[in-house]
Write a protein that holds these residues in place. Sequence first.
Motif, short mmCIF file in Angstrom:
data_model
loop_
_atom_site.label_atom_id
_atom_site.label_comp_id
_atom_site.label_asym_id
_atom_site.label_seq_id
_atom_site.Cartn_x
_atom_site.Cartn_y
_atom_site.Cartn_z
N VAL A 1 25.52 47.12 32.00
CA VAL A 1 26.65 46.04 32.45
C VAL A 1 28.02 46.88 32.51
O VAL A 1 28.62 46.95 33.38
CB VAL A 1 26.82 44.94 31.37
CG1 VAL A 1 28.00 44.45 31.89
CG2 VAL A 1 25.69 44.29 31.44
N THR A 2 28.25 47.84 31.65
CA THR A 2 29.46 48.58 31.45
C THR A 2 29.59 49.47 32.64
O THR A 2 30.54 49.91 33.41
CB THR A 2 29.81 49.42 30.55
OG1 THR A 2 29.34 48.42 29.22
CG2 THR A 2 30.89 49.99 30.19
N ARG A 3 28.36 50.06 33.21
CA ARG A 3 28.15 51.25 34.14
C ARG A 3 28.89 50.51 35.62
O ARG A 3 29.73 50.76 36.47
CB ARG A 3 26.89 51.74 34.55
CG ARG A 3 26.52 52.68 33.38
CD ARG A 3 24.98 53.23 33.63
NE ARG A 3 25.13 54.11 34.90
CZ ARG A 3 24.15 54.53 35.38
NH1 ARG A 3 22.98 54.63 34.89
NH2 ARG A 3 24.31 55.64 36.59
N ALA A 4 28.20 49.24 35.79
CA ALA A 4 28.81 48.20 37.13
C ALA A 4 30.30 48.05 36.81
O ALA A 4 31.20 48.19 37.82
CB ALA A 4 28.04 47.22 37.18
N LEU A 5 30.60 47.69 35.65
CA LEU A 5 32.00 47.20 35.45
C LEU A 5 33.18 48.40 35.64
O LEU A 5 34.31 48.07 36.08
CB LEU A 5 32.30 46.47 34.17
CG LEU A 5 31.49 45.22 33.98
CD1 LEU A 5 31.74 44.71 32.44
CD2 LEU A 5 31.87 44.28 34.86
N VAL A 6 32.64 49.42 35.03
CA VAL A 6 33.71 50.64 35.06
C VAL A 6 33.92 51.10 36.48
O VAL A 6 35.14 51.32 36.94
CB VAL A 6 33.02 51.88 34.39
CG1 VAL A 6 33.77 53.36 34.83
CG2 VAL A 6 32.89 51.62 32.84
N ALA A 7 33.01 50.96 37.44
CA ALA A 7 33.18 51.14 38.85
C ALA A 7 33.99 49.90 39.68
O ALA A 7 34.26 50.08 40.83
CB ALA A 7 32.16 51.54 39.79
N SER A 8 34.15 48.71 38.88
CA SER A 8 34.80 47.79 39.64
C SER A 8 36.15 47.80 39.94
O SER A 8 36.97 48.68 39.11
CB SER A 8 34.62 46.48 38.62
OG SER A 8 35.41 46.47 37.62
N PRO A 9 36.73 47.31 41.07
CA PRO A 9 38.31 47.22 41.25
C PRO A 9 39.01 46.96 40.15
O PRO A 9 40.17 47.52 39.88
CB PRO A 9 38.22 46.34 42.48
CG PRO A 9 36.98 46.22 42.98
CD PRO A 9 36.12 46.41 41.91
N ALA A 10 38.69 45.95 39.28
CA ALA A 10 39.83 45.44 38.38
C ALA A 10 39.77 46.49 37.35
O ALA A 10 40.88 46.82 36.92
CB ALA A 10 39.01 44.17 37.65
N VAL A 11 38.51 47.39 36.82
CA VAL A 11 39.03 48.13 35.69
C VAL A 11 39.54 49.31 36.41
O VAL A 11 40.28 49.95 35.70
CB VAL A 11 37.46 48.68 35.22
CG1 VAL A 11 37.44 49.84 34.32
CG2 VAL A 11 36.71 47.57 34.50
N GLN A 12 39.32 49.70 37.78
CA GLN A 12 39.95 50.95 38.21
C GLN A 12 41.45 50.48 38.30
O GLN A 12 42.30 51.45 38.29
CB GLN A 12 39.18 51.18 39.69
CG GLN A 12 38.00 51.68 39.88
CD GLN A 12 37.77 52.72 39.24
OE1 GLN A 12 38.77 53.89 39.14
NE2 GLN A 12 36.60 53.10 38.41
N ALA A 13 41.86 49.23 38.78
CA ALA A 13 43.23 49.04 38.84
C ALA A 13 44.01 49.28 37.49
O ALA A 13 45.28 49.67 37.14
CB ALA A 13 43.40 47.80 39.52
N SER A 14 43.31 48.77 36.34
CA SER A 14 43.85 48.75 34.94
C SER A 14 44.09 50.16 34.60
O SER A 14 45.09 50.61 34.19
CB SER A 14 43.10 47.95 34.19
OG SER A 14 42.95 46.85 34.11
N ARG A 15 43.05 51.11 34.89
CA ARG A 15 43.18 52.48 34.61
C ARG A 15 44.32 53.35 35.15
O ARG A 15 45.12 54.07 34.84
CB ARG A 15 41.84 53.26 34.83
CG ARG A 15 40.64 52.77 33.89
CD ARG A 15 39.45 53.38 34.29
NE ARG A 15 39.53 54.60 33.73
CZ ARG A 15 38.15 55.41 33.65
NH1 ARG A 15 37.37 54.64 34.50
NH2 ARG A 15 38.27 56.60 33.27
N LEU A 16 44.52 52.81 36.57
CA LEU A 16 45.58 53.28 37.46
C LEU A 16 47.07 53.07 37.03
O LEU A 16 47.72 53.74 37.19
CB LEU A 16 45.28 53.09 38.86
CG LEU A 16 44.10 53.81 39.81
CD1 LEU A 16 43.81 53.13 40.94
CD2 LEU A 16 44.38 55.25 39.86
N LEU A 17 47.00 51.63 36.47
CA LEU A 17 48.34 51.32 35.72
C LEU A 17 48.71 52.05 34.47
O LEU A 17 49.68 51.69 33.93
CB LEU A 17 48.22 49.54 35.84
CG LEU A 17 48.19 49.03 37.15
CD1 LEU A 17 48.13 47.37 36.89
CD2 LEU A 17 49.54 49.35 37.78
N GLY A 18 47.80 52.73 33.91
CA GLY A 18 47.87 53.41 32.54
C GLY A 18 47.30 52.54 31.52
O GLY A 18 47.57 53.21 30.35
#
Length: 274
Positions: free
Chosen positions: A165-182
């Motif tokens: 489940v986490t592999r799919a979530l890590v690549a999701s736009p929501a997680v990517q946006a949160s990581r880009l926001l720091g």
Amino acid sequence: MAADLALVGARATSFWSAQRIVGVVLLAAIAAFAFLTPFVIDTDPVRQSLRHALGGPTAAEPLGYDHLGRSMLARLSAALRLSLGLALLSVVTAAVPGIALGILAAWKGGVVDRLVSLVADAFLALPGLLLVLMFVAIVPNAPWALYVGISLVLWIEYFRLTRSVTRALVASPAVQASRLLGFGPLYVVRRHIWPEIAPLVLTVGAFGAASAIAAIAALSFVSVGVRPPTPELGLMMTELLPYYHEAPHALLQPVVAVFLLILSLNFIAGSNSR
């Protein structure tokens, strides 16, 4: 904001299905019987009175006596406490490392993912029952050895589920946006990953607890695991089986207890339709 609240409400409604509520109520009733009985009666579950051997239910002992004149009420409540405690310990001990390693493997990927997956595959190479029997043989007459052995079998299920489940979530736009926001890993796990895997973990945990209870009872039924005079559901069946014709009510009690325990946990596991 209103849309988020509506989504949360819809998830809560689908989560608490009628089947799951029945399971929770049934499990709560069993736990209440197991843990509150010692405060209601003052009976030692290992105290013998041969003049009461295989005696039927009375006002003083509503569940009767076993073949050694021991209180079935006291022994059944003690056996349920042992089974519930070992099942809970097995699930927690398996879930914590399984979830943590699953998230770590999916988050890091690469070498870390391959190494942790290799360890999980190594555990899968050994039959689960054999692993439990090895621990019981190394440390006989120790209930904790049962839950350690069962935990070493169960953690793989949590790891594989969480990793997938986490592999799919890590690549999701929501997680990517949160990581880009720091935002750090803890925030991402708490905000994005845990809400998605929590219902699945509950399902696996309920099934795992049911499997642990059945395994403990089965091992004791074949005289491997908990030793007399410790009250345990499978051991009680083994001891009372030769006296089935004289006291069928005594043998049926641990059988019904195991059935209701596993039934309640399967109801709680339910289905996670979303």
